[in-house]
Design a protein around this motif. Structure first.
Motif, PDB file in Angstrom:
ATOM      1  N   LYS A 213     129.851  33.216 112.417  1.00 33.38           N
ATOM      2  CA  LYS A 213     129.301  32.082 111.669  1.00 33.38           C
ATOM      3  C   LYS A 213     128.145  32.515 110.777  1.00 33.38           C
ATOM      4  O   LYS A 213     127.270  33.271 111.203  1.00 33.38           O
ATOM      5  CB  LYS A 213     128.814  31.011 112.644  1.00 33.38           C
ATOM      6  CG  LYS A 213     129.927  30.373 113.470  1.00 33.38           C
ATOM      7  CD  LYS A 213     129.372  29.451 114.531  1.00 33.38           C
ATOM      8  CE  LYS A 213     128.652  30.229 115.614  1.00 33.38           C
ATOM      9  NZ  LYS A 213     128.262  29.359 116.768  1.00 33.38           N
ATOM     10  N   LEU A 214     128.161  32.002 109.570  1.00 36.33           N
ATOM     11  CA  LEU A 214     127.046  32.178 108.634  1.00 36.33           C
ATOM     12  C   LEU A 214     126.269  30.872 108.623  1.00 36.33           C
ATOM     13  O   LEU A 214     126.785  29.829 108.206  1.00 36.33           O
ATOM     14  CB  LEU A 214     127.566  32.512 107.237  1.00 36.33           C
ATOM     15  CG  LEU A 214     126.532  32.757 106.134  1.00 36.33           C
ATOM     16  CD1 LEU A 214     125.618  33.918 106.498  1.00 36.33           C
ATOM     17  CD2 LEU A 214     127.227  33.030 104.806  1.00 36.33           C
ATOM     18  N   LEU A 215     125.020  30.919 109.115  1.00 40.05           N
ATOM     19  CA  LEU A 215     124.177  29.728 109.187  1.00 40.05           C
ATOM     20  C   LEU A 215     123.259  29.715 107.974  1.00 40.05           C
ATOM     21  O   LEU A 215     122.513  30.668 107.746  1.00 40.05           O
ATOM     22  CB  LEU A 215     123.349  29.743 110.478  1.00 40.05           C
ATOM     23  CG  LEU A 215     124.100  30.028 111.777  1.00 40.05           C
ATOM     24  CD1 LEU A 215     123.157  29.933 112.972  1.00 40.05           C
ATOM     25  CD2 LEU A 215     125.284  29.087 111.954  1.00 40.05           C
ATOM     26  N   VAL A 216     123.276  28.625 107.223  1.00 45.85           N
ATOM     27  CA  VAL A 216     122.603  28.592 105.928  1.00 45.85           C
ATOM     28  C   VAL A 216     121.715  27.368 105.769  1.00 45.85           C
ATOM     29  O   VAL A 216     122.132  26.241 106.062  1.00 45.85           O
ATOM     30  CB  VAL A 216     123.641  28.596 104.780  1.00 45.85           C
ATOM     31  CG1 VAL A 216     122.949  28.484 103.432  1.00 45.85           C
ATOM     32  CG2 VAL A 216     124.505  29.844 104.833  1.00 45.85           C
ATOM     33  N   THR A 217     120.483  27.595 105.310  1.00 43.83           N
ATOM     34  CA  THR A 217     119.621  26.528 104.801  1.00 43.83           C
ATOM     35  C   THR A 217     118.904  27.113 103.600  1.00 43.83           C
ATOM     36  O   THR A 217     118.014  27.948 103.747  1.00 43.83           O
ATOM     37  CB  THR A 217     118.593  26.056 105.853  1.00 43.83           C
ATOM     38  OG1 THR A 217     119.281  25.555 107.005  1.00 43.83           O
ATOM     39  CG2 THR A 217     117.713  24.954 105.287  1.00 43.83           C
ATOM     40  N   GLU A 218     119.317  26.716 102.399  1.00 44.22           N
ATOM     41  CA  GLU A 218     118.834  27.347 101.171  1.00 44.22           C
ATOM     42  C   GLU A 218     118.554  26.306 100.087  1.00 44.22           C
ATOM     43  O   GLU A 218     119.302  25.330  99.943  1.00 44.22           O
ATOM     44  CB  GLU A 218     119.882  28.327 100.627  1.00 44.22           C
ATOM     45  CG  GLU A 218     120.177  29.522 101.524  1.00 44.22           C
ATOM     46  CD  GLU A 218     119.099  30.585 101.445  1.00 44.22           C
ATOM     47  OE1 GLU A 218     118.262  30.534 100.511  1.00 44.22           O
ATOM     48  OE2 GLU A 218     119.089  31.482 102.317  1.00 44.22           O
ATOM     49  N   HIS A 219     117.491  26.542  99.316  1.00 36.25           N
ATOM     50  CA  HIS A 219     117.275  25.676  98.147  1.00 36.25           C
ATOM     51  C   HIS A 219     118.088  26.225  96.983  1.00 36.25           C
ATOM     52  O   HIS A 219     118.296  27.439  96.865  1.00 36.25           O
ATOM     53  CB  HIS A 219     115.789  25.538  97.816  1.00 36.25           C
ATOM     54  CG  HIS A 219     115.128  26.759  97.269  1.00 36.25           C
ATOM     55  ND1 HIS A 219     115.205  27.118  95.931  1.00 36.25           N
ATOM     56  CD2 HIS A 219     114.351  27.697  97.865  1.00 36.25           C
ATOM     57  CE1 HIS A 219     114.504  28.215  95.736  1.00 36.25           C
ATOM     58  NE2 HIS A 219     113.995  28.604  96.883  1.00 36.25           N
ATOM     59  N   VAL A 220     118.584  25.337  96.146  1.00 33.66           N
ATOM     60  CA  VAL A 220     119.578  25.698  95.129  1.00 33.66           C
ATOM     61  C   VAL A 220     119.248  25.022  93.796  1.00 33.66           C
ATOM     62  O   VAL A 220     118.288  24.248  93.686  1.00 33.66           O
ATOM     63  CB  VAL A 220     120.987  25.256  95.588  1.00 33.66           C
ATOM     64  CG1 VAL A 220     121.393  26.005  96.854  1.00 33.66           C
ATOM     65  CG2 VAL A 220     121.041  23.748  95.840  1.00 33.66           C
ATOM     66  N   VAL A 221     120.074  25.321  92.802  1.00 36.27           N
ATOM     67  CA  VAL A 221     119.928  24.654  91.510  1.00 36.27           C
ATOM     68  C   VAL A 221     120.168  23.155  91.697  1.00 36.27           C
ATOM     69  O   VAL A 221     121.024  22.746  92.494  1.00 36.27           O
ATOM     70  CB  VAL A 221     120.913  25.241  90.477  1.00 36.27           C
ATOM     71  CG1 VAL A 221     122.351  24.971  90.876  1.00 36.27           C
ATOM     72  CG2 VAL A 221     120.634  24.693  89.075  1.00 36.27           C
ATOM     73  N   ASN A 222     119.411  22.350  90.999  1.00 44.23           N
ATOM     74  CA  ASN A 222     119.604  20.907  91.131  1.00 44.23           C
ATOM     75  C   ASN A 222     120.964  20.511  90.554  1.00 44.23           C
ATOM     76  O   ASN A 222     121.287  20.865  89.413  1.00 44.23           O
ATOM     77  CB  ASN A 222     118.500  20.148  90.400  1.00 44.23           C
ATOM     78  CG  ASN A 222     118.538  18.665  90.710  1.00 44.23           C
ATOM     79  OD1 ASN A 222     119.370  17.937  90.196  1.00 44.23           O
ATOM     80  ND2 ASN A 222     117.637  18.222  91.568  1.00 44.23           N
ATOM     81  N   PRO A 223     121.773  19.779  91.329  1.00 40.92           N
ATOM     82  CA  PRO A 223     123.096  19.372  90.860  1.00 40.92           C
ATOM     83  C   PRO A 223     122.999  18.192  89.891  1.00 40.92           C
ATOM     84  O   PRO A 223     123.544  17.110  90.129  1.00 40.92           O
ATOM     85  CB  PRO A 223     123.810  18.989  92.153  1.00 40.92           C
ATOM     86  CG  PRO A 223     122.711  18.457  93.020  1.00 40.92           C
ATOM     87  CD  PRO A 223     121.503  19.315  92.702  1.00 40.92           C
ATOM     88  N   TRP A 224     122.300  18.397  88.779  1.00 45.31           N
ATOM     89  CA  TRP A 224     121.939  17.305  87.895  1.00 45.31           C
ATOM     90  C   TRP A 224     123.130  16.644  87.206  1.00 45.31           C
ATOM     91  O   TRP A 224     123.027  15.513  86.734  1.00 45.31           O
ATOM     92  CB  TRP A 224     120.947  17.807  86.845  1.00 45.31           C
ATOM     93  CG  TRP A 224     121.502  18.853  85.916  1.00 45.31           C
ATOM     94  CD1 TRP A 224     121.624  20.186  86.168  1.00 45.31           C
ATOM     95  CD2 TRP A 224     121.999  18.657  84.600  1.00 45.31           C
ATOM     96  NE1 TRP A 224     122.162  20.843  85.089  1.00 45.31           N
ATOM     97  CE2 TRP A 224     122.398  19.917  84.099  1.00 45.31           C
ATOM     98  CE3 TRP A 224     122.146  17.530  83.773  1.00 45.31           C
ATOM     99  CZ2 TRP A 224     122.944  20.097  82.835  1.00 45.31           C
ATOM    100  CZ3 TRP A 224     122.687  17.709  82.501  1.00 45.31           C
ATOM    101  CH2 TRP A 224     123.072  18.981  82.043  1.00 45.31           C
ATOM    102  N   MET A 225     124.289  17.340  87.187  1.00 47.88           N
ATOM    103  CA  MET A 225     125.465  16.747  86.548  1.00 47.88           C
ATOM    104  C   MET A 225     126.304  15.944  87.539  1.00 47.88           C
ATOM    105  O   MET A 225     127.397  15.486  87.194  1.00 47.88           O
ATOM    106  CB  MET A 225     126.311  17.843  85.903  1.00 47.88           C
ATOM    107  CG  MET A 225     125.590  18.564  84.769  1.00 47.88           C
ATOM    108  SD  MET A 225     126.630  19.782  83.924  1.00 47.88           S
ATOM    109  CE  MET A 225     127.776  18.708  83.046  1.00 47.88           C
TER     110      MET A 225
END
Length: 305
Positions: A213-225
């Motif tokens: 398992k890959l456990l992920v909590t990451e900030h990302v580009v804003n999904p503005w579209m």
């Protein structure tokens, strides 16, 4: 867990909070340059040792930042209320799923250490390239009673750094193509700063055992579209990037499409067994994705190396 949309006041505050963080990091960089020139007598250091001073400044800043109490409700309080109020609330339920042999990517000063004491975890290897954070990280490991389980790897997760460090620990003895090494890989606020995100995620995928398992909590580009995003928040992201966010904050990038890169990492095997990713804080310059991606295949027995 539930999430309540922020009030107008809370939303406006969220737009400017990254700016406060950026200013704080800038002050450490200025201080490091001043110390180099006036205290250590290295007059040309700001010109000839720019990257070195920047990295030293970021290390000191991150120690201060990660050990400064937040004025937001803590994750335990939020969990009791069954509400997500900040990005820290996303981490405990994700890390609760860690087991077996674990790779902790970029653990920093070890702020997540209390969440890694599960008896289901056999061993943890923390790949942390910033040597200035090792003392604080080691202290957290010992404070949580994990000294016998936790090994600090003084490297990044770039394969050319990570593989030799793993070999030194004997981790690749039975490694074979597609076989993998780790039952769990943890990525918490780190994929934003690796040099080549797509390549790094693909390499991490190969290090997962079947069923891992890959456990992920990451900030990302804003999904503005999308309906969950905000064009205003996306503009704030671009502004902070222009003002030097990546430079002052350890190569952190605010505009990465991490979700797409994660999903594509398993394409060569026909995709992941399962992808459980949720989006959070879409109105902020620091929106997040959080969840678990499981590799196809049947896990190997009781974590024998």
């Amino acid at each position: 867990m539930s999430y309540s949309e922020p009030t107008t006041k809370e939303w406006i505050r969220s737009l400017f909070e990254p700016g406060q963080l950026l200013f704080w990091a800038m002050t450490y960089y200025v201080r490091e340059n001043v110390d180099a020139v006036f205290r250590r007598g290295q007059v040309l250091a700001p010109l000839l040792q720019t990257t070195k001073l920047r990295d030293e400044a970021f290390g000191k800043f991150w120690v201060a930042f990660s050990t400064t109490p937040s004025d937001e409700p803590g994750p335990q309080q939020s969990l009791l209320e069954n509400r997500v109020q900040g990005s820290s609330d996303l981490i405990p339920p994700i890390l609760a799923r860690a087991e077996g042999i674990v790779l902790d990517v970029g653990p920093g000063t070890g702020t997540q250490m209390p969440l890694l004491v599960s008896p289901n975890i056999k061993a943890i290897y923390g790949a942390e390239p910033c040597h200035g954070l090792h003392a604080e990280l080691r202290a957290k490991v010992e404070a949580e009673g994990l000294a016998k389980k936790y090994t600090i790897l003084p490297c990044s997760v770039v394969a050319s750094d990570l593989i030799p460090a793993m070999q030194k620990e004997g981790l690749l003895i039975n490694h074979n193509a597609g076989g993998g090494v780790f039952d769990t890989i943890i990525c918490v606020r780190v994929l934003c700063s690796v040099p080549d995100m797509n390549r790094t995620i693909r390499e991490l995928y190969t290090l997962l055992r079947p069923g891992g398992k890959l456990l992920v909590t990451e900030h990302v580009v804003n999904p503005w579209m999308t309906p969950k995003g905000s064009i205003v928040a996306r503009l704030f992201q671009a502004t902070y990037g222009f003002l030097g966010w990546s430079w002052y904050l350890g190569d952190c990038c605010m505009n990465r499409d991490t979700e797409t890169a994660l999903k594509k990492a398993a394409d060569r095997d026909g995709g992941w067994e399962s992808v459980e990713l949720d989006r959070w804080f879409g109105g902020s310059p620091l929106p997040y994705i959080s969840g678990v991606l499981t590799k196809k295949g049947t896990p190997f027995g009781p974590w024998d190396m």
